[in-house]
Design an enzyme around this catalytic site. Sequence first.
Site, PDB file in Angstrom:
ATOM      1  N   ASN A   9      36.442  39.316  36.581  1.00 31.77           N
ATOM      2  CA  ASN A   9      37.608  38.999  37.401  1.00 31.77           C
ATOM      3  C   ASN A   9      38.748  38.609  36.463  1.00 31.77           C
ATOM      4  OD1 ASN A   9      39.496  37.973  39.170  1.00 31.77           O
ATOM      5  ND2 ASN A   9      38.280  36.182  39.768  1.00 31.77           N
ATOM      6  N   LYS A  11      41.725  37.975  37.265  1.00 31.17           N
ATOM      7  CA  LYS A  11      42.682  37.078  37.938  1.00 31.17           C
ATOM      8  C   LYS A  11      44.118  37.573  37.672  1.00 31.17           C
ATOM      9  CE  LYS A  11      39.360  33.421  37.365  1.00 31.17           C
ATOM     10  NZ  LYS A  11      39.064  32.005  37.448  1.00 31.17           N
ATOM     11  N   HIS A  93      37.378  34.118  46.959  1.00 32.43           N
ATOM     12  CA  HIS A  93      37.293  33.368  45.693  1.00 32.43           C
ATOM     13  C   HIS A  93      37.832  31.959  45.941  1.00 32.43           C
ATOM     14  CE1 HIS A  93      38.029  32.128  41.574  1.00 32.43           C
ATOM     15  NE2 HIS A  93      37.217  33.096  41.197  1.00 32.43           N
ATOM     16  N   GLU A  95      39.705  30.148  44.323  1.00 31.33           N
ATOM     17  CA  GLU A  95      41.139  29.971  44.051  1.00 31.33           C
ATOM     18  C   GLU A  95      41.972  30.418  45.253  1.00 31.33           C
ATOM     19  OE1 GLU A  95      41.261  32.035  40.288  1.00 31.33           O
ATOM     20  OE2 GLU A  95      40.078  30.411  39.405  1.00 31.33           O
ATOM     21  N   GLU A 163      29.601  30.522  43.218  1.00 32.93           N
ATOM     22  CA  GLU A 163      30.502  29.983  42.196  1.00 32.93           C
ATOM     23  C   GLU A 163      30.823  28.522  42.513  1.00 32.93           C
ATOM     24  OE1 GLU A 163      32.724  33.332  40.103  1.00 32.93           O
ATOM     25  OE2 GLU A 163      33.945  32.755  41.814  1.00 32.93           O
ATOM     26  N   GLY A 169      36.275  28.135  35.296  1.00 35.32           N
ATOM     27  CA  GLY A 169      37.353  27.944  34.324  1.00 35.32           C
ATOM     28  C   GLY A 169      37.343  26.584  33.651  1.00 35.32           C
ATOM     29  N   SER A 209      32.103  29.803  34.337  1.00 38.69           N
ATOM     30  CA  SER A 209      32.038  29.625  32.875  1.00 38.69           C
ATOM     31  C   SER A 209      30.847  30.337  32.240  1.00 38.69           C
ATOM     32  CB  SER A 209      32.036  28.136  32.509  1.00 38.69           C
ATOM     33  OG  SER A 209      33.210  27.508  32.995  1.00 38.69           O
TER      34      SER A 209
HETATM   35  C1  PEP Z   1      35.776  33.364  38.271  1.00 43.33           C
HETATM   36  O1  PEP Z   1      36.947  33.630  38.138  1.00 43.33           O
HETATM   37  O2  PEP Z   1      35.202  33.744  39.289  1.00 43.33           O
HETATM   38  C2  PEP Z   1      35.106  32.590  37.221  1.00 43.33           C
HETATM   39  C3  PEP Z   1      33.831  32.333  37.367  1.00 43.33           C
HETATM   40  O3  PEP Z   1      35.853  32.207  36.138  1.00 43.33           O
HETATM   41  P1  PEP Z   1      35.296  31.653  34.719  1.00 43.33           P
HETATM   42  O4  PEP Z   1      34.214  32.591  34.291  1.00 43.33           O
HETATM   43  O5  PEP Z   1      36.475  31.662  33.831  1.00 43.33           O
HETATM   44  O6  PEP Z   1      34.751  30.282  34.983  1.00 43.33           O
END
Ligand code: PEP
Length: 253
Positions: A9, A11, A93, A95, A163, A169, A209
């Site tokens: 992703n 983003k 997601h 976010e 997630e 992040g 992460s």
């Molecule tokens: C994500 O954007 O879904 C995500 C898991 O980001 P990151 O791997 O940077 O934590």
Amino acid sequence: MRRKLAAGNWKMNGLRADLEQLRSLCAAKGGEDTDILICPPALLIAEAAALCRGHSIHIGGQDCHMARSGAHTGDVSAAMLKDAGATAVILGHSERRADRGETNDIVQDKARAAQNAGLMAIICVGESLEERENQATLDVIRQQIAASVPEGVTGDNTVIAYEPCWAIGTGLTASPEQIGEVHDFIRALLEDRFGSDKGQSVRLLYGGSVKPDNASQIFAVPNVDGALVGGASLKASDFLPIIKALDDAAKPS
Ligand code: PEP
């Protein structure tokens, strides 16, 4: 057997010059047993899909509107993503749930739109830190799965990404025990609702992460069929070792 899936992703990161990373992925990619999906910003989808044609790397969107078309300024429909060459779309997601107030109902409508357009929906669920600290994780996941996932689910049209919001992040990852508990729980919810065959066929990704140095440990957890990767998907040199770890996990031991 569920095929492994490494989904990236990007983003709101990436200009056309960054498609170079996709070229590197196309050139280096090895895995027979792992599906690879990159979800760049919407403006890059058509070019990314053209670049990956003939390689086994798929391109996806990061969101879509629930309507097929209409007066929704600035939005992109599932049909438009498909038309641009996408085969999948990330929905719900954390976010978007946080920044855009997306509710479970909205996510479900979008997932239905994705199904109707022939896109694979990657539906994201996950608890906040406060919810985890209050021992509410499984209740939150139950609610999100019940209300965000539409009827008509198959292993082809739906993937669930667990997630935990506190791990996205942040550099924090859920422990293998925490991941295993939630993935087993989601698997049981899906089997309960859609029957054993369909429930077993849906792939469950972990996201939060995931990096080259923790990927193998995460992929060893039962019911983890791959990862949704943010930061470490932006550079081929970071994403390729994660794909390799997934390939290794797919090999019979
Ligand atoms: C994500 O954007 O879904 C995500 C898991 O980001 P990151 O791997 O940077 O934590």
